[in-house]
Design a protein around this motif. Sequence first.
Motif, PDB file in Angstrom:
ATOM      1  N   ARG A  14      21.862 -13.366 -34.756  1.00  0.00           N
ATOM      2  CA  ARG A  14      22.230 -13.033 -33.375  1.00  0.00           C
ATOM      3  C   ARG A  14      23.082 -11.772 -33.339  1.00  0.00           C
ATOM      4  O   ARG A  14      23.744 -11.405 -34.314  1.00  0.00           O
ATOM      5  N   SER A  15      23.091 -11.128 -32.187  1.00  0.00           N
ATOM      6  CA  SER A  15      23.789  -9.845 -32.067  1.00  0.00           C
ATOM      7  C   SER A  15      25.246  -9.984 -31.643  1.00  0.00           C
ATOM      8  O   SER A  15      26.003  -9.013 -31.725  1.00  0.00           O
ATOM      9  N   SER A  16      25.648 -11.165 -31.181  1.00  0.00           N
ATOM     10  CA  SER A  16      27.035 -11.343 -30.745  1.00  0.00           C
ATOM     11  C   SER A  16      27.449 -12.796 -30.910  1.00  0.00           C
ATOM     12  O   SER A  16      26.615 -13.681 -31.113  1.00  0.00           O
ATOM     13  N   LEU A  73      37.938 -13.153 -30.909  1.00  0.00           N
ATOM     14  CA  LEU A  73      37.102 -13.797 -29.889  1.00  0.00           C
ATOM     15  C   LEU A  73      36.703 -12.822 -28.799  1.00  0.00           C
ATOM     16  O   LEU A  73      35.584 -12.884 -28.278  1.00  0.00           O
ATOM     17  N   ARG A  74      37.599 -11.921 -28.436  1.00  0.00           N
ATOM     18  CA  ARG A  74      37.241 -10.912 -27.430  1.00  0.00           C
ATOM     19  C   ARG A  74      36.153  -9.985 -27.954  1.00  0.00           C
ATOM     20  O   ARG A  74      35.260  -9.572 -27.209  1.00  0.00           O
ATOM     21  N   ALA A  75      36.226  -9.653 -29.256  1.00  0.00           N
ATOM     22  CA  ALA A  75      35.177  -8.825 -29.851  1.00  0.00           C
ATOM     23  C   ALA A  75      33.839  -9.559 -29.816  1.00  0.00           C
ATOM     24  O   ALA A  75      32.788  -8.955 -29.564  1.00  0.00           O
ATOM     25  N   ALA A  76      33.869 -10.881 -30.039  1.00  0.00           N
ATOM     26  CA  ALA A  76      32.638 -11.671 -30.016  1.00  0.00           C
ATOM     27  C   ALA A  76      32.041 -11.722 -28.613  1.00  0.00           C
ATOM     28  O   ALA A  76      30.823 -11.734 -28.444  1.00  0.00           O
ATOM     29  N   ILE A  77      32.904 -11.735 -27.599  1.00  0.00           N
ATOM     30  CA  ILE A  77      32.429 -11.781 -26.211  1.00  0.00           C
ATOM     31  C   ILE A  77      31.799 -10.461 -25.800  1.00  0.00           C
ATOM     32  O   ILE A  77      30.836 -10.420 -25.026  1.00  0.00           O
ATOM     33  N   THR A  78      32.330  -9.370 -26.365  1.00  0.00           N
ATOM     34  CA  THR A  78      31.918  -8.035 -25.905  1.00  0.00           C
ATOM     35  C   THR A  78      30.796  -7.428 -26.744  1.00  0.00           C
ATOM     36  O   THR A  78      30.692  -6.205 -26.854  1.00  0.00           O
ATOM     37  N   HIS A 132      29.738  -8.161 -30.197  1.00  0.00           N
ATOM     38  CA  HIS A 132      29.820  -8.010 -31.645  1.00  0.00           C
ATOM     39  C   HIS A 132      29.615  -9.371 -32.302  1.00  0.00           C
ATOM     40  O   HIS A 132      30.041 -10.402 -31.771  1.00  0.00           O
ATOM     41  N   LEU A 133      28.969  -9.364 -33.448  1.00  0.00           N
ATOM     42  CA  LEU A 133      28.884 -10.580 -34.259  1.00  0.00           C
ATOM     43  C   LEU A 133      30.113 -10.612 -35.148  1.00  0.00           C
ATOM     44  O   LEU A 133      30.324  -9.718 -35.968  1.00  0.00           O
ATOM     45  N   VAL A 134      30.939 -11.634 -34.950  1.00  0.00           N
ATOM     46  CA  VAL A 134      32.205 -11.754 -35.677  1.00  0.00           C
ATOM     47  C   VAL A 134      32.121 -12.961 -36.603  1.00  0.00           C
ATOM     48  O   VAL A 134      31.760 -14.061 -36.177  1.00  0.00           O
ATOM     49  N   MET A 135      32.459 -12.761 -37.873  1.00  0.00           N
ATOM     50  CA  MET A 135      32.513 -13.857 -38.846  1.00  0.00           C
ATOM     51  C   MET A 135      33.932 -13.963 -39.397  1.00  0.00           C
ATOM     52  O   MET A 135      34.574 -12.948 -39.668  1.00  0.00           O
ATOM     53  N   SER A 136      34.392 -15.200 -39.558  1.00  0.00           N
ATOM     54  CA  SER A 136      35.740 -15.386 -40.074  1.00  0.00           C
ATOM     55  C   SER A 136      35.884 -16.786 -40.657  1.00  0.00           C
ATOM     56  O   SER A 136      34.952 -17.595 -40.606  1.00  0.00           O
ATOM     57  N   THR A 137      37.066 -17.054 -41.239  1.00  0.00           N
ATOM     58  CA  THR A 137      37.367 -18.379 -41.786  1.00  0.00           C
ATOM     59  C   THR A 137      38.558 -18.970 -41.045  1.00  0.00           C
ATOM     60  O   THR A 137      39.369 -18.258 -40.439  1.00  0.00           O
ATOM     61  N   LEU A 138      38.649 -20.292 -41.108  1.00  0.00           N
ATOM     62  CA  LEU A 138      39.730 -21.014 -40.455  1.00  0.00           C
ATOM     63  C   LEU A 138      40.008 -22.264 -41.279  1.00  0.00           C
ATOM     64  O   LEU A 138      39.080 -22.860 -41.845  1.00  0.00           O
ATOM     65  N   GLN A 189      35.515   1.766 -33.787  1.00  0.00           N
ATOM     66  CA  GLN A 189      34.654   2.341 -34.815  1.00  0.00           C
ATOM     67  C   GLN A 189      33.175   2.029 -34.576  1.00  0.00           C
ATOM     68  O   GLN A 189      32.354   2.205 -35.479  1.00  0.00           O
ATOM     69  N   ASP A 190      32.850   1.547 -33.391  1.00  0.00           N
ATOM     70  CA  ASP A 190      31.472   1.227 -33.013  1.00  0.00           C
ATOM     71  C   ASP A 190      30.803   0.254 -33.986  1.00  0.00           C
ATOM     72  O   ASP A 190      29.715   0.509 -34.505  1.00  0.00           O
ATOM     73  N   PRO A 191      31.432  -0.913 -34.240  1.00  0.00           N
ATOM     74  CA  PRO A 191      30.837  -1.853 -35.194  1.00  0.00           C
ATOM     75  C   PRO A 191      29.775  -2.738 -34.537  1.00  0.00           C
ATOM     76  O   PRO A 191      29.792  -2.967 -33.329  1.00  0.00           O
ATOM     77  N   ASP A 192      28.852  -3.219 -35.344  1.00  0.00           N
ATOM     78  CA  ASP A 192      27.911  -4.261 -34.917  1.00  0.00           C
ATOM     79  C   ASP A 192      28.357  -5.627 -35.427  1.00  0.00           C
ATOM     80  O   ASP A 192      28.217  -6.633 -34.736  1.00  0.00           O
ATOM     81  N   VAL A 193      28.856  -5.639 -36.661  1.00  0.00           N
ATOM     82  CA  VAL A 193      29.298  -6.880 -37.296  1.00  0.00           C
ATOM     83  C   VAL A 193      30.713  -6.676 -37.826  1.00  0.00           C
ATOM     84  O   VAL A 193      31.010  -5.665 -38.473  1.00  0.00           O
ATOM     85  N   ILE A 194      31.577  -7.649 -37.551  1.00  0.00           N
ATOM     86  CA  ILE A 194      32.958  -7.595 -38.028  1.00  0.00           C
ATOM     87  C   ILE A 194      33.241  -8.867 -38.815  1.00  0.00           C
ATOM     88  O   ILE A 194      32.989  -9.976 -38.344  1.00  0.00           O
ATOM     89  N   LEU A 195      33.755  -8.699 -40.010  1.00  0.00           N
ATOM     90  CA  LEU A 195      34.187  -9.842 -40.806  1.00  0.00           C
ATOM     91  C   LEU A 195      35.706  -9.837 -40.885  1.00  0.00           C
ATOM     92  O   LEU A 195      36.303  -8.844 -41.312  1.00  0.00           O
TER      93      LEU A 195
END
Length: 583
Positions: A328-330, A418-423, A425-431, A398-404
């Motif tokens: 997915r793209s976001s 989360l704001r980046a994911a809404i706007t 971007h595909l955001v991946m992280s750990t919790l 920096q005009d990213p498509d995917v942020i880790l």
Amino acid sequence: MSIAEVPPRADAAAPRPGRPQPQRLGDVLVQQRLISQEQLQETLAMQRRTGKKVGRLLIESGIITEELLANGLARQMRIPFVSLKTFPFRAEVIKLLPEAAARRYRALVLEDRGDTLLVALADPLDIFAFDEVSRILKRNIAIAAVPESQLTAVFDRLYRRTEEISGFARALERDLGDAVDFGELTATAGIEGAPVVRLLQSVFEDAIQVGASDVHIEPLESGLQIRVRVDGVLQNQTQADKRIANALAQRLKLMANLDISEKRLPQDGRFSVRVKEQTIDVRLSTLPTTYGESAVMRLLNHGAGPRRLEDLGMPDAILTRFREVLSRSSGLVLVTGPTGSGKSTTLYAALAEVNASELKVITVEDPVEFRLPGVTQVQINEKIELTFARVLRSTLRQDPDVILIGEMRDAETADIGLRAAITGHLVMSTLHTRDAISTPFRLLDMGVPPFMVATSLQAVIAQRLVRLNCAECNEQQEPNPQEAAWLTTMLKPDETIQPKRGLGCSACNATGYAGRQGVYELMEMDAVLTQAASRADPATFLRAARERIKGRTLVYHALDLVRTGRTSLAEAMRIGQDNTDED
């Protein structure tokens, strides 16, 4: 039986164990009808061209296997053939022959029979090795035949550096006396022969040799304790005088460029070491305790590189759905679990699925664990206020498509992610959460508004690591009453399982386990879950989420590994006890 005595031929009396008679290997194998005369002549011609030994050429050519070769020699010489895979080694017997001699002459002491020592030789026809080993041991020896590859593999497992480490620790105690001269220690930082350097080198070499993930140096009231974590379990490496604790802490701080004068506050750093032809990245954490500074080091092998998703052991259904989510793209994709559960490994494997040549991929990490080609990676540095939040704000420009994001540590980082994911971007992280279902509530607890959690969160994959049964000593196990009762709650009425478990052997250092694998559960957000999350309605969310992952939770994946004999029932029960509200 681990040692199979080969009966002598009826027409000959069994000779007493002793010095082997001169024989040529090729002639022995022809007599035993393991190879033909033509094959021997071809191999001898090849030997004249290459200079290699006849036995090695026969094995490399596929004419004979190591096991057949060793068995043939055992029959011809009327000596035992030994399989080292399940042999019950005794440390005090092994250590009768020093490691250097064992490796040089490819020999291993197996049994002390009183008047005679049974010694395994990779080449039982090697008269020189027999004589030298006899001289070193100062005892009569009887020889046994073993496959050479088994012998080589056993050396690293059996000749641990515990005594060497203890010896260096005692040498350091003598050098330091009752007080540590930190000025002198700092001045000699470049002297490789210093006892503290030799001690640390041996500690690292032993840790890499046994596949340890962490090294713990812990000053206690009774002394200094050094332990290594192997397959998630701590093992004692050595005990030493606590007076050397400060010297070790000083040296490690120097290697990590930390403040050696600061002993009151925790410090974190990193450095790289070269061990056994491998570059190991070491993450150091120091903590002031009552009896001195405790140091814990996480070991990361540069040569290993990131793994692929298909190599992690995910169930096919979860792997298919997870890959669909990553396409997915976001949206926000979270990998959750406790410390040391393999989250970073899964995150890097997920990142490897992204086409970095077509997409702009930026990672924000502390630390950067693996260097990835085509990916922009940023290392956090709290000392200069280069924080997760600060880097993330700049990352969005920096005009990213995917942020880790290496880890969502605080409310500010979570909010930006989360704001980046809404706007878009595909955001991946750990919790850090116990399971997939509790993850949205952890975000809410961090202060993230419910509407942001509902609109940005796409999927959560939770994981644990279970120890795998040792393949060399894995056998069927009868469940005890507690395990049997637990099984009845997990299985269908007409279903039965015959669990297995490693009994403990030299291959697994008598633990019964060798290696680890992840167990996983995946929760995807749908309309019902999104609506419940947006209303911060825990009861509705939990009820709907449990229904969606029923039978596909962490404990059920662990139970599947029990069915196939890959892990023990005890490991599956541990996962179940960690997640007590499993269905």
